[in-house]
Motif scaffolding. Structure first.
Motif, mmCIF file in Angstrom:
data_model
loop_
_atom_site.group_PDB
_atom_site.id
_atom_site.type_symbol
_atom_site.label_atom_id
_atom_site.label_comp_id
_atom_site.label_asym_id
_atom_site.label_seq_id
_atom_site.Cartn_x
_atom_site.Cartn_y
_atom_site.Cartn_z
ATOM 1 N N MET A 181 0.853 -1.158 0.091
ATOM 2 C CA MET A 181 -0.081 -0.114 -0.207
ATOM 3 C C MET A 181 0.939 1.204 0.076
ATOM 4 O O MET A 181 0.682 2.186 -0.648
ATOM 5 C CB MET A 181 -0.980 0.248 1.422
ATOM 6 N N ARG A 204 2.678 1.647 -3.627
ATOM 7 C CA ARG A 204 1.734 2.330 -4.443
ATOM 8 C C ARG A 204 1.549 3.687 -4.114
ATOM 9 O O ARG A 204 1.383 4.376 -5.203
ATOM 10 C CB ARG A 204 0.455 1.099 -4.432
ATOM 11 N N GLU A 205 1.442 4.078 -2.934
ATOM 12 C CA GLU A 205 1.285 5.628 -2.704
ATOM 13 C C GLU A 205 2.360 6.297 -3.133
ATOM 14 O O GLU A 205 2.462 7.287 -4.042
ATOM 15 C CB GLU A 205 1.150 5.790 -1.203
#
Length: 227
Positions: free
Chosen positions: A215, A218-219
């Motif tokens: 997560m 991907r940020e």
């Protein structure tokens, strides 16, 4: 559902499909459909609820055949596949103006068949991202393709077929490709963004990370890509 009920339902949908194709959504009245299908109006209400329910069934029947034919390849060039899909969407829309008018209603909830079609588009865009050729984030690319594709169809069907601006389709794809796709001549910053989007799309490469790390990664990749 009995065989007779299936036959009657199919006859009604076929009659409504013909009316939709020739006269648009306004032509699909209960009386007109009942007459064309050789049934009583109450039969339509019993099987479909109301005119909106009938239109949904017609749209799903016609559109499902189109969506089912949109197989995503894995050996074909992802850019060519995306372009072919875009052009196929234009052809389908202009050949089915009544259905296009029905789908164009922004307040109508999308059907499961429409969602399936959008899912196929997402897969095609994802393949472009994995090839390192996508310039903008995947969801934005999907939204842009749908906006330009649907807008092109609506612009074309406003005019009688002999008067349509045929270069508009090619121009629409060229404009879309210029926004979506990278090439060897792109500046280094564009290539960096494309590489970030490629890594973001690569579930196999990111599998080595924990869910929380994926997560976060991907940020970070979204920031690099300018999402």
């Amino acid at each position: 559902m009995s065989v007779d009920r299936d036959v009657v339902r199919g006859r009604i949908v076929a009659a409504a499909s013909e009316l939709l194709a020739t006269g648009g959504p306004d032509a699909v009245t209960t009386r007109a459909v009942a007459t064309a299908a050789g049934v009583q109006a109450p039969t339509i209400y019993r099987l479909f609820g109301d005119k909106d329910g009938l239109l949904e069934s017609v749209a799903d029947t016609v559109f499902a055949e189109y969506v089912d034919a949109k197989q995503v390849g894995h050996e074909t060039d992802p850019i060519r596949e995306l372009q072919d899909s875009f052009l196929a969407h234009i052809r389908f829309g202009t050949r089915n103006p009544g259905l296009t008018a029905f789908f164009a209603d922004p307040l109508r909830p999308r059907s499961a068949t429409e969602e399936k079609g959008i899912a196929v588009l997402r897969q095609r865009v994802h393949r472009v991202a994995l090839a390192g050729r996508l310039r903008i984030p995947e969801e934005r690319a999907v939204a842009l393709i749908r906006a330009i594709g649907n807008g092109t169809v609506l612009a074309l069907i406003e005019s009688p077929e002999p008067e349509r601006d045929s270069p508009l389709v090619e121009n629409s794809w060229e404009a879309l490709a210029a926004i979506l796709l990278t090439d060897a001549a792109d500046r280094a910053d564009q290539q960096t963004r494309a590489a970030a989007l490629r890594l973001r799309a690569d579930d196999t490469a990111l599998a080595a990370l924990s869910p929380a790390e994926r997560m976060l990664m991907r940020e970070w990749l979204d920031r690099i890509a300018g999402a």
